[in-house]
Scaffold this active site. Structure first.
Site: not given
Ligand code: GLY
Length: 296
Positions: A158, A187-189, A209-210
């Site tokens: 990200t 869908v992520g964070d 991020t990560g």
């Molecule tokens: N941090 C971005 C994702 O895992 O989608």
């Protein structure tokens, strides 16, 4: 005035945003411009157009933007628009909602005048075809991202941006194409307020991020801002989130999470689970790429 962005591509994004931020522009405009820069950079395979697709070969984007608990917007699973950050801002400014996803988000974008486009580049398609030929299953854990700065870059990550303008207004934003070759629908964070991004103007802001699943499982950005509220300094607030991740979830050597935390008076800190994370820092006196102050 200050702008902080994740990873080395954040340096270019900060520069793109600086003319807007300085001398008396808006932090909200700056974080949007920084994310738009990364979203349009076709050499960046982790954000926007040119991002790596899911296991079915479709690119899907997640993004959020935030000024305060009352002013925040996000979009998830956007498959046809280059700038999810601007759609997220439109959700914030033009709807009564926080998050729009999938077809609904895309219909909203069209109605708001955003132009649809194909997000999958030939390069990303080629990489996906190579991945598919290996016969690997979708990753339970992402491919290594701790050394995203090396070539070839790792699976994802990200762009997260925090900015403070000359009026003392904090803003934050993040944007991603998520985990490469993820299960379709994942869908992520990044679009979930409080997970990759949280801003409380009286207390501070945090962006993560990560590996999104790790961050989501502890409400990472919200946890960091709550640590600030209890009196932690920004670096310690970021470390508290990472320790909570470490204490609550099994980690592999490849799992990376990085956080940037910023107080309203401009004091900031950063930390990451592993070496390799970088923070791009720009203010009136410097334009640098820095390692975080603390690596777990
Ligand atoms: N941090 C971005 C994702 O895992 O989608």
């Amino acid at each position: 005035m200050l702008i902080l962005s994740t990873w080395s591509f954040g340096q270019r994004a900060n520069r793109a945003a600086w003319e807007t931020l300085s001398p008396d522009g808006s932090s909200l405009d700056a974080v949007e411009i920084a994310c738009r820069d990364a979203e349009s950079d076709l050499s960046n395979h982790t954000v926007g157009k040119g991002g790596r697709p899911d296991a079915s070969g479709q690119v899907s984007l997640d993004s959020s933007i935030m000024l305060s608990p009352a002013k925040r917007g996000a979009v998830a699973y956007v498959r046809r628009f280059e700038h999810p950050i601007s759609i997220a801002r439109a959700v914030m400014e033009r709807t009564a909602h926080v998050l729009l996803a999938g077809d609904g988000a895309e219909q909203f974008a069209l109605a708001q005048g955003f132009k649809a486009t194909d997000l999958l580049t030939d390069e990303a398609r080629g990489q996906w075809e190579e991945w598919r030929a290996t016969g690997e299953m979708q990753p339970a854990h992402p491919a290594p991202i701790r050394n995203i700065e090396e070539k070839p870059p790792g699976s994802h990550d990200t762009i997260g941006v925090l900015a403070l303008d000359s009026h003392g207004v904090l803003a934050g934003a993040c944007s991603t194409s998520g985990m490469a070759y993820k299960l379709p629908g994942r869908v992520g964070d990044s679009p979930i307020i409080g997970h990759a991004l949280y801003v409380d103007p009286r207390v501070g802001a945090a962006v993560a991020t990560g590996h999104g699943e790790l961050v989501m499982s502890v409400c990472g950005a919200f946890l960091a801002v709550e640590a600030l509220r209890r009196g932690a300094n920004p670096t310690d607030a970021a470390v508290e989130v990472l320790k909570r991740i470490q204490q609550t979830q099994p980690l592999t050597d490849n799992d990376q999470v990085g956080l940037i935390v910023l107080r309203p008076e401009g004091i900031w800190g950063a930390a990451s689970l592993r070496e390799g994370f970088k923070v791009a820092v720009k203010d009136s006196n410097r334009d640098e790429l820095m390692a975080p102050r603390h690596v777990l």
